[in-house]
Write a protein that holds these residues in place. Structure first.
Motif, PDB file in Angstrom:
ATOM      1  N   ARG A 126       0.824  -1.198   0.000  1.00 46.06           N
ATOM      2  CA  ARG A 126       0.000   0.000   0.000  1.00 46.06           C
ATOM      3  C   ARG A 126       0.860   1.250   0.000  1.00 46.06           C
ATOM      4  O   ARG A 126       0.596   2.221  -0.678  1.00 46.06           O
ATOM      5  CB  ARG A 126      -0.925  -0.015   1.225  1.00 46.06           C
ATOM      6  N   ARG A 127       1.972   1.220   0.742  1.00 47.34           N
ATOM      7  CA  ARG A 127       2.834   2.394   0.802  1.00 47.34           C
ATOM      8  C   ARG A 127       3.529   2.656  -0.522  1.00 47.34           C
ATOM      9  O   ARG A 127       3.662   3.787  -0.960  1.00 47.34           O
ATOM     10  CB  ARG A 127       3.876   2.200   1.909  1.00 47.34           C
ATOM     11  N   SER A 128       4.002   1.577  -1.205  1.00 39.05           N
ATOM     12  CA  SER A 128       4.738   1.773  -2.454  1.00 39.05           C
ATOM     13  C   SER A 128       3.848   2.285  -3.563  1.00 39.05           C
ATOM     14  O   SER A 128       4.332   2.908  -4.495  1.00 39.05           O
ATOM     15  CB  SER A 128       5.395   0.449  -2.877  1.00 39.05           C
ATOM     16  N   SER A 129       2.556   2.014  -3.472  1.00 38.97           N
ATOM     17  CA  SER A 129       1.669   2.428  -4.561  1.00 38.97           C
ATOM     18  C   SER A 129       1.038   3.792  -4.329  1.00 38.97           C
ATOM     19  O   SER A 129       0.424   4.342  -5.218  1.00 38.97           O
ATOM     20  CB  SER A 129       0.558   1.377  -4.738  1.00 38.97           C
ATOM     21  N   THR A 130       1.180   4.336  -3.121  1.00 33.14           N
ATOM     22  CA  THR A 130       0.499   5.589  -2.835  1.00 33.14           C
ATOM     23  C   THR A 130       1.427   6.736  -2.505  1.00 33.14           C
ATOM     24  O   THR A 130       0.986   7.866  -2.402  1.00 33.14           O
ATOM     25  CB  THR A 130      -0.461   5.398  -1.646  1.00 33.14           C
ATOM     26  N   GLY A 131       2.714   6.507  -2.334  1.00 34.58           N
ATOM     27  CA  GLY A 131       3.587   7.615  -1.952  1.00 34.58           C
ATOM     28  C   GLY A 131       5.033   7.337  -2.278  1.00 34.58           C
ATOM     29  O   GLY A 131       5.397   6.296  -2.790  1.00 34.58           O
ATOM     30  N   GLY A 132       5.891   8.303  -1.975  1.00 33.15           N
ATOM     31  CA  GLY A 132       7.320   8.154  -2.207  1.00 33.15           C
ATOM     32  C   GLY A 132       7.672   8.365  -3.656  1.00 33.15           C
ATOM     33  O   GLY A 132       6.917   8.927  -4.442  1.00 33.15           O
ATOM     34  N   SER A 133       8.867   7.864  -4.055  1.00 35.97           N
ATOM     35  CA  SER A 133       9.347   8.040  -5.416  1.00 35.97           C
ATOM     36  C   SER A 133       8.575   7.157  -6.383  1.00 35.97           C
ATOM     37  O   SER A 133       8.043   6.114  -6.012  1.00 35.97           O
ATOM     38  CB  SER A 133      10.843   7.703  -5.478  1.00 35.97           C
ATOM     39  N   LYS A 134       8.517   7.581  -7.613  1.00 39.48           N
ATOM     40  CA  LYS A 134       7.840   6.817  -8.648  1.00 39.48           C
ATOM     41  C   LYS A 134       8.520   5.470  -8.837  1.00 39.48           C
ATOM     42  O   LYS A 134       9.732   5.383  -8.948  1.00 39.48           O
ATOM     43  CB  LYS A 134       7.862   7.598  -9.957  1.00 39.48           C
ATOM     44  N   ALA A 135       7.738   4.402  -8.856  1.00 41.27           N
ATOM     45  CA  ALA A 135       8.296   3.066  -9.041  1.00 41.27           C
ATOM     46  C   ALA A 135       8.789   2.921 -10.473  1.00 41.27           C
ATOM     47  O   ALA A 135       8.073   3.233 -11.418  1.00 41.27           O
ATOM     48  CB  ALA A 135       7.242   2.010  -8.738  1.00 41.27           C
ATOM     49  N   LEU A 136      10.003   2.445 -10.627  1.00 39.42           N
ATOM     50  CA  LEU A 136      10.601   2.293 -11.949  1.00 39.42           C
ATOM     51  C   LEU A 136      10.920   0.825 -12.200  1.00 39.42           C
ATOM     52  O   LEU A 136      11.260   0.090 -11.276  1.00 39.42           O
ATOM     53  CB  LEU A 136      11.887   3.116 -12.052  1.00 39.42           C
ATOM     54  N   PRO A 137      10.800   0.368 -13.442  1.00 40.42           N
ATOM     55  CA  PRO A 137      11.134  -1.024 -13.755  1.00 40.42           C
ATOM     56  C   PRO A 137      12.599  -1.306 -13.441  1.00 40.42           C
ATOM     57  O   PRO A 137      13.467  -0.452 -13.586  1.00 40.42           O
ATOM     58  CB  PRO A 137      10.870  -1.109 -15.266  1.00 40.42           C
ATOM     59  N   GLY A 138      12.866  -2.516 -12.988  1.00 39.60           N
ATOM     60  CA  GLY A 138      14.241  -2.894 -12.682  1.00 39.60           C
ATOM     61  C   GLY A 138      14.617  -2.538 -11.259  1.00 39.60           C
ATOM     62  O   GLY A 138      14.003  -1.699 -10.622  1.00 39.60           O
ATOM     63  N   PRO A 139      15.640  -3.199 -10.713  1.00 40.16           N
ATOM     64  CA  PRO A 139      16.055  -2.966  -9.324  1.00 40.16           C
ATOM     65  C   PRO A 139      16.841  -1.671  -9.166  1.00 40.16           C
ATOM     66  O   PRO A 139      18.048  -1.666  -8.975  1.00 40.16           O
ATOM     67  CB  PRO A 139      16.923  -4.198  -9.025  1.00 40.16           C
ATOM     68  N   ALA A 187      21.325  -9.325 -19.289  1.00 41.99           N
ATOM     69  CA  ALA A 187      21.900  -9.972 -20.470  1.00 41.99           C
ATOM     70  C   ALA A 187      21.416  -9.330 -21.761  1.00 41.99           C
ATOM     71  O   ALA A 187      22.068  -9.451 -22.800  1.00 41.99           O
ATOM     72  CB  ALA A 187      21.561 -11.457 -20.466  1.00 41.99           C
ATOM     73  N   THR A 188      20.278  -8.627 -21.707  1.00 42.52           N
ATOM     74  CA  THR A 188      19.697  -8.065 -22.929  1.00 42.52           C
ATOM     75  C   THR A 188      19.604  -6.547 -22.928  1.00 42.52           C
ATOM     76  O   THR A 188      19.264  -5.969 -23.962  1.00 42.52           O
ATOM     77  CB  THR A 188      18.285  -8.640 -23.153  1.00 42.52           C
ATOM     78  N   SER A 189      19.867  -5.894 -21.809  1.00 41.91           N
ATOM     79  CA  SER A 189      19.684  -4.441 -21.772  1.00 41.91           C
ATOM     80  C   SER A 189      20.631  -3.779 -20.779  1.00 41.91           C
ATOM     81  O   SER A 189      21.161  -4.422 -19.870  1.00 41.91           O
ATOM     82  CB  SER A 189      18.242  -4.092 -21.403  1.00 41.91           C
ATOM     83  N   ILE A 190      20.812  -2.486 -21.004  1.00 41.59           N
ATOM     84  CA  ILE A 190      21.543  -1.624 -20.076  1.00 41.59           C
ATOM     85  C   ILE A 190      20.597  -0.478 -19.737  1.00 41.59           C
ATOM     86  O   ILE A 190      20.281   0.347 -20.591  1.00 41.59           O
ATOM     87  CB  ILE A 190      22.840  -1.078 -20.700  1.00 41.59           C
ATOM     88  N   VAL A 233      28.879  -3.246 -24.409  1.00 39.32           N
ATOM     89  CA  VAL A 233      27.465  -3.121 -24.775  1.00 39.32           C
ATOM     90  C   VAL A 233      26.996  -4.320 -25.581  1.00 39.32           C
ATOM     91  O   VAL A 233      25.948  -4.910 -25.307  1.00 39.32           O
ATOM     92  CB  VAL A 233      27.237  -1.820 -25.568  1.00 39.32           C
ATOM     93  N   GLY A 234      27.780  -4.693 -26.597  1.00 36.39           N
ATOM     94  CA  GLY A 234      27.381  -5.804 -27.446  1.00 36.39           C
ATOM     95  C   GLY A 234      26.073  -5.515 -28.157  1.00 36.39           C
ATOM     96  O   GLY A 234      25.846  -4.420 -28.667  1.00 36.39           O
ATOM     97  N   ALA A 235      25.173  -6.501 -28.144  1.00 35.92           N
ATOM     98  CA  ALA A 235      23.878  -6.350 -28.808  1.00 35.92           C
ATOM     99  C   ALA A 235      22.785  -5.884 -27.851  1.00 35.92           C
ATOM    100  O   ALA A 235      21.609  -5.841 -28.216  1.00 35.92           O
ATOM    101  CB  ALA A 235      23.470  -7.685 -29.440  1.00 35.92           C
ATOM    102  N   ARG A 236      23.164  -5.525 -26.637  1.00 37.83           N
ATOM    103  CA  ARG A 236      22.163  -5.129 -25.642  1.00 37.83           C
ATOM    104  C   ARG A 236      21.543  -3.770 -25.956  1.00 37.83           C
ATOM    105  O   ARG A 236      22.206  -2.878 -26.480  1.00 37.83           O
ATOM    106  CB  ARG A 236      22.786  -5.093 -24.244  1.00 37.83           C
ATOM    107  N   ALA A 237      20.282  -3.631 -25.612  1.00 35.85           N
ATOM    108  CA  ALA A 237      19.588  -2.348 -25.776  1.00 35.85           C
ATOM    109  C   ALA A 237      20.020  -1.401 -24.666  1.00 35.85           C
ATOM    110  O   ALA A 237      20.215  -1.810 -23.523  1.00 35.85           O
ATOM    111  CB  ALA A 237      18.083  -2.551 -25.725  1.00 35.85           C
ATOM    112  N   ILE A 238      20.183  -0.122 -25.014  1.00 36.47           N
ATOM    113  CA  ILE A 238      20.527   0.906 -24.030  1.00 36.47           C
ATOM    114  C   ILE A 238      19.267   1.730 -23.800  1.00 36.47           C
ATOM    115  O   ILE A 238      18.761   2.373 -24.726  1.00 36.47           O
ATOM    116  CB  ILE A 238      21.682   1.789 -24.532  1.00 36.47           C
ATOM    117  N   ARG A 250      11.756   5.206 -20.882  1.00 37.47           N
ATOM    118  CA  ARG A 250      11.815   3.903 -21.545  1.00 37.47           C
ATOM    119  C   ARG A 250      12.202   3.995 -23.014  1.00 37.47           C
ATOM    120  O   ARG A 250      11.857   3.140 -23.831  1.00 37.47           O
ATOM    121  CB  ARG A 250      10.471   3.166 -21.428  1.00 37.47           C
ATOM    122  N   THR A 251      12.957   5.039 -23.395  1.00 37.05           N
ATOM    123  CA  THR A 251      13.419   5.199 -24.770  1.00 37.05           C
ATOM    124  C   THR A 251      14.690   4.394 -24.989  1.00 37.05           C
ATOM    125  O   THR A 251      15.618   4.460 -24.179  1.00 37.05           O
ATOM    126  CB  THR A 251      13.704   6.671 -25.085  1.00 37.05           C
TER     127      THR A 251
END
Length: 346
Positions: free
Chosen positions: A69-82, A148-151, A187-192, A198-199
């Motif tokens: 409940r706390r993570s969805s209602t306040g604080g910093s915006k949740a971003l994908p990834g750790p 393994a697939t993104s940076i 970097v290799g073939a990984r997406a940046i 999310r661009t």
């Protein structure tokens, strides 16, 4: 107190209820009291143990529900990834700065294909994704998450607690902050990915950008740069302060026709035509009480090359030196990297 929380009073009452069970069993009370007392004790202990385990489980679920409940209602915006939560304040240059928001970045460059470093430019004037806000951030911090697939790269903006007016810097444009990102692997073939929006970004490899074979004494290569929204690259050479005023430099720009400003305006005066590696080239000149500049332009296939020198009346490269530098540029054997689509086009 919620139903999910542990209540010691209720636990004590339940324990007393267990003690009262034999006395409420009527005729069979004596049998249970005499012959099954050890068994009753075992049952009570097992039931009590089970009750404690259930209570602990309920408490754990309650904690998770509260955290969700706390993570969805306040604080910093949740971003994908750790990505860790941004620090609310930092100290930079002796000043306490508050967290202002995520900052979009662009123009990723690596030295070579096997390099484990990227340089990027954080656009502090676009903090929070807003339109032009001059002086949007006073400091920035970078977070990186590799898979393994993104940076995934996130730039955090910090600013003094004050407001900025767009009129404070009319004509200056967006100020960017350079950052060096250290990677665990090439970097290799990984997406940046810019985690602010999310661009996915393309990356320019410095080693792929042509260099001048002839570099006048006192000048050093500052590397290749680009704006990944446009199909062009720039390599800059600057004079060392010990050999001049520190402002003399020359640039080699390469791009597709149409991305450069036209030269037929009062600033430039058209000079003679010369040849650069078999291609016809035009010399342009400019001089005033502060500047002495030479520009040489030539075409090779679908690409335009421009070599421009910048100097002062007392410290500048001659036109002959500019022509020699242009002729020393090796042909471009690499394709320009794909540009990053602008957000407005998405």
């Amino acid at each position: 107190m919620s139903e999910d929380e542990f209540d010691p009073v209720r636990a004590k009452a339940l324990e007393q209820a267990f003690e009262e069970l034999p006395r409420r069993s009527g005729v069979r009370h004596g049998v249970a009291q005499r012959g099954l007392r050890p068994h009753r004790d075992v049952v009570v202990r097992r039931v009590a143990t089970a009750f404690v385990a259930i209570t602990v489980l309920i408490a754990a679920v309650a904690v998770l529900q509260v955290a969700q409940r706390r993570s969805s209602t306040g604080g910093s915006k949740a971003l994908p990834g750790p990505v860790s939560t941004p620090a609310p304040t930092i100290t930079a240059g002796g000043a306490a700065l508050r967290y202002a928001g995520v900052v979009p970045w662009r123009n990723a460059v690596r030295a070579t294909e096997d390099s484990r470093e990227l340089t990027i430019a954080g656009d502090g004037d676009a903090v929070h994704g807003r339109e032009f806000v001059c002086g949007g951030t006073d400091a920035q911090r970078v977070q990186v998450h590799e898979t393994a697939t993104s940076i995934e790269i996130l730039v955090l903006g910090y600013a003094a607690p004050k407001e900025f007016e767009a009129g404070d810097c009319i004509g200056v444009g967006h100020a960017t902050t350079a950052h060096t990102v250290h990677l665990k692997a090439p970097v290799g073939a990984r997406a940046i990915v810019d985690m602010s929006n999310r661009t996915k970004h393309s990356v320019l490899t410095d080693a792929d950008v042509p260099k001048a074979g002839y570099v006048p004494a006192g000048y050093v290569d500052l590397g290749a740069t680009w704006d990944d929204r446009f199909p062009g690259v720039t390599r800059t050479y600057a004079s060392r302060p010990a050999t001049g005023s520190g402002t003399e430099h020359f640039t080699l720009e390469i791009g597709f026709d149409g991305i450069f400003d036209a030269l037929d305006h009062p600033y430039w005066t058209k000079g003679p035509t010369t040849a650069v590696r078999g291609a016809a080239a035009t010399v342009w000149r400019h001089s005033d009480m502060y500047n002495v500049n030479t520009l040489i332009e030539w075409h090779r296939g679908s690409l335009i090359y421009r070599l421009t020198t910048f100097g002062t009346p007392t410290q500048h490269l001659t036109e002959q030196q500019a022509v020699a530098i242009a002729r020393s540029v090796a042909p471009d054997t690499h394709r320009l990297p794909a540009i990053t689509p602008s957000l407005s086009a998405r």
